[in-house]
Structures are given as structure tokens and as C-alpha cells.
Design an enzyme around this catalytic site. Structure first.
Site: not given
Ligand SMILES: NC(=O)c1ccc[n+]([C@@H]2O[C@H](COP(=O)([O-])OP(=O)(O)OC[C@H]3O[C@@H](n4cnc5c(N)ncnc54)[C@H](OP(=O)(O)O)[C@@H]3O)[C@@H](O)[C@H]2O)c1
Length: 296
Positions: A66, A216, A218-224
Site C-alpha cells: 500500500y 471491502f 463497505l464495498g471498497g472503492f465504490t461504497p455499497l
């Protein structure tokens, strides 16, 4: 639901020889855009880490890829010398290209170098938990042998550089094969309200007392985003992200959460999910969200 909660209010679970709060923290969002380079505001990044620990987080997920190196260095700057109860979990098996791409780094030399990089950047003599991140397909689990890499990690463990070995981005078959080579301390795969392909694996690991750490969450780079999620959140006077985390907490006792954020406000909001109980009608609505294709 905006009150500050202590991470352990969500309960604890045995991981890496410690009892860790089920609400932890994932450090990936602290690096620069695209998880590449330094953050715009390193002081703010260090403040998130200090607040997490102040609120009882004792499980932090990171990797030397990272940044690369950036999140580990921020963790050391913010938190070293570490509290005795803090479990830092890192992962190896990938490297970053000059164009920020994610590339496999599975050779013996690369794995050994990665362990030494993590030790140096975190300021540690021994790594608590090292996840081997499979890279047969960067986007999801794919079959392939992990035997050679695990044998290398087992050797590093024998040399006292690693305490526990985990797996990431793996199939159930790879987990079973790995357990014949070395004890597996955890599995870290993608799993959340909308992406539930690992349901059977989670149940099998729960029976064995092995933590499953969904990335992820919370959905990662595109939150849920989902109407059902928003409706339940409004009914419970919580935020959609808190409901998504509360759903994971109730899913199985071995789920240890590492939501990522670069914001102290979001961190506090996420940890407050520990206080959120989901009534049966809310659970039924949330259970209907899963993506049937991915979950098949
Ligand atoms: N093993 C692997 O292959 C792998 C892959 C990916 C991630 N991971 C690990 O899993 C951890 C978690 O994954 P992740 O951080 O990528 O994704 P995540 O936790 O699902 O979501 C993070 C995203 O949600 C936003 N967010 C967080 N809290 C929020 C809130 N309360 N309200 C609104 N937005 C919120 C964050 O933005 P803000 O910064 O603005 O809050 C960020 O964009 C990572 O930190 C990393 O340690 C592992």
C-alpha cells in the site's frame, strides 16, 4: 447512531494468539489516490490511526504494497512503540508497478524481501500475522498451487520472523490444501452485503475457530449503495455504512471487520456500528440484497 463506541463493544474473537475486538481498522485508504504514493495530508492519516487505537481498535490490517511502504510507515510514525494488545496483520505476494499496477511477487526472493520490508517499515522484529495474497487473478480467487510460497513462509516462521500465517484472495480448495502444509490463522477475502460467494467457507472456518476477515466490507472503492440498505438505515436512525457493518457482525462470530477510511469522522461512525442491533425484519430486507450472480 453517531455516538462514539469502543471497538470491543462488538465483542472479541481469538486471533493470532490474542483476543481482538471484532471491529478493527484497515489502513489501505491512508495511502495516496489509487493506494499509490503518500496521502495529501499525512497528519490527518496519522490522526485516524491514533483515534482508532484510542477507541479500542486492536486489529489493524495493512501491507507494504500500500503506497508502497506508505501505510506501514504511517502506522509506525503514529503508533510505535505499539501497545502490547495491538495485532498488526500484513500481507505479501504482490508488488506495485511504476504505473501503480498490482503485480504478483511470489518468488522465494520476493516473499523474503517483502517480510524484511514489512519488518523495517513497521519497526518490528517479528510480524504477528502475514497473509499470503494469492495473485493468480488479481481481482478474485482463482485456483493454483500455493505450496511453494507457503513453504517459504513456513521457513520464515521457523526463523522467528513471522508468528502466524494467513491467506488472502483464495478458494476453499486452496484453504484446505494450505492447512495440510501449515496452520492457517485467518482467511481474508472479499465479502460484504452484496458479495457473498464465501458463505460456505465462512461457516466452515467458524466451525474451526478460524477468523474470516472480509475485505471491502463497505464495498471498497465504490461504497455499497442499495435502496433496501438506505431504507433499513433510515428506519434504524443509522447510516447505510453502519448497517452494512452491523450485518457483517451478526453474520458469524468469526467475522473480524477492517473497514477502511481516511476520515476520523467516518472511523467514529463505523465503530459506532458496534451498538447497532438489527431486528428480524431489517435482517430479512438486508439478506435480499446479495448479488445472485456473484453469490452463486
Ligand atoms: N486482501 C486484499 O486483497 C485486500 C483488498 C482490499 C482491501 N483490503 C483490506 O481491507 C480493508 C478494507 O477495505 P477498503 O478500505 O478497501 O474498503 P471498504 O472498507 O469497503 O470501504 C472503504 C471506502 O468506504 C469509504 N467509507 C468508509 N467509511 C465510510 C463512512 N462511514 N461513510 C461513507 N464512506 C465511508 C472510504 O472513504 P473515506 O476514506 O472517505 O472514508 C473508502 O472509500 C483495507 O483497508 C485493506 O486493509 C485487502
Amino acid at each position: 447512531m453517531t455516538t462514539i463506541a469502543k471497538a470491543a463493544q462488538a465483542g472479541t474473537y481469538s486471533f493470532g494468539g490474542r483476543s481482538v475486538a471484532r471491529l478493527g481498522y484497515g489502513a489501505m485508504q491512508l495511502a495516496g489516490p489509487g493506494v499509490f504514493g503518500p496521502p495529501r495530508d499525512p497528519d490527518a492519516a496519522r490522526a485516524v490511526l491514533r483515534e482508532a487505537v484510542a477507541l479500542g481498535v486492536n486489529h489493524i490490517d495493512t501491507s507494504d504494497f500500500y503506497g508502497p511502504h506508505v501505510t506501514n510507515q504511517l502506522i509506525r510514525e503514529a503508533l510505535h512503540p505499539y501497545r502490547d494488545d495491538l495485532l498488526i496483520v500484513t500481507k505479501i505476494g504482490a508488488r506495485r508497478g511504476a504505473d501503480a499496477s498490482w503485480l504478483p511477487a511470489f518468488s522465494k526472493t520476493e516473499l523474503e524481501q517483502a517480510v524484511h520490508d514489512n519488518l523495517r517499515n513497521l519497526g518490528l522484529d517479528v510480524l504477528d500475522v502475514v497473509n499470503l495474497r494469492a495473485m493468480f487473478d488479481v481481482h478474485g480467487p482463482a485456483e493454483g498451487s500455493l505450496e511453494e510460497a507457503l513453504t517459504t513462509l513456513a521457513g520464515l516462521r521457523q526463523r522467528g520472523l513471522i508468528r502466524h500465517i494467513g491467506l488472502s484472495n483464495v478458494t476453499p480448495r486452496q484453504v484446505a490444501d494450505a492447512q495440510r502444509i501449515v496452520p492457517i490463522a485467518c482467511v481474508q477475502n472479499q465479502y460484504n452485503l452484496a458479495h457473498r460467494g464465501d458463505d460456505a467457507l465462512i461457516d466452515s472456518l467458524a466451525e474451526q475457530g478460524i477468523p474470516y476477515v472480509p475485505f471491502f466490507p463497505l464495498g471498497g472503492f465504490t461504497p455499497l449503495q442499495s435502496d433496501a440498505l438506505s431504507t433499513v438505515a433510515a428506519q434504524l436512525e443509522a447510516t447505510p455504512m453502519q448497517v452494512a457493518l452491523a450485518w457483517l457482525l451478526q453474520r458469524a462470530p468469526n467475522l473480524l471487520l477492517i473497514p477502511g477510511t481516511s476520515s476520523v469522522t467516518h472511523l467514529r461512525e463505523n465503530l459506532a456500528a458496534a451498538d447497532l442491533a438489527l431486528p428480524a425484519d431489517a435482517l430479512a430486507a438486508l439478506d435480499g440484497i446479495a448479488d445472485p450472480i456473484r453469490a452463486a
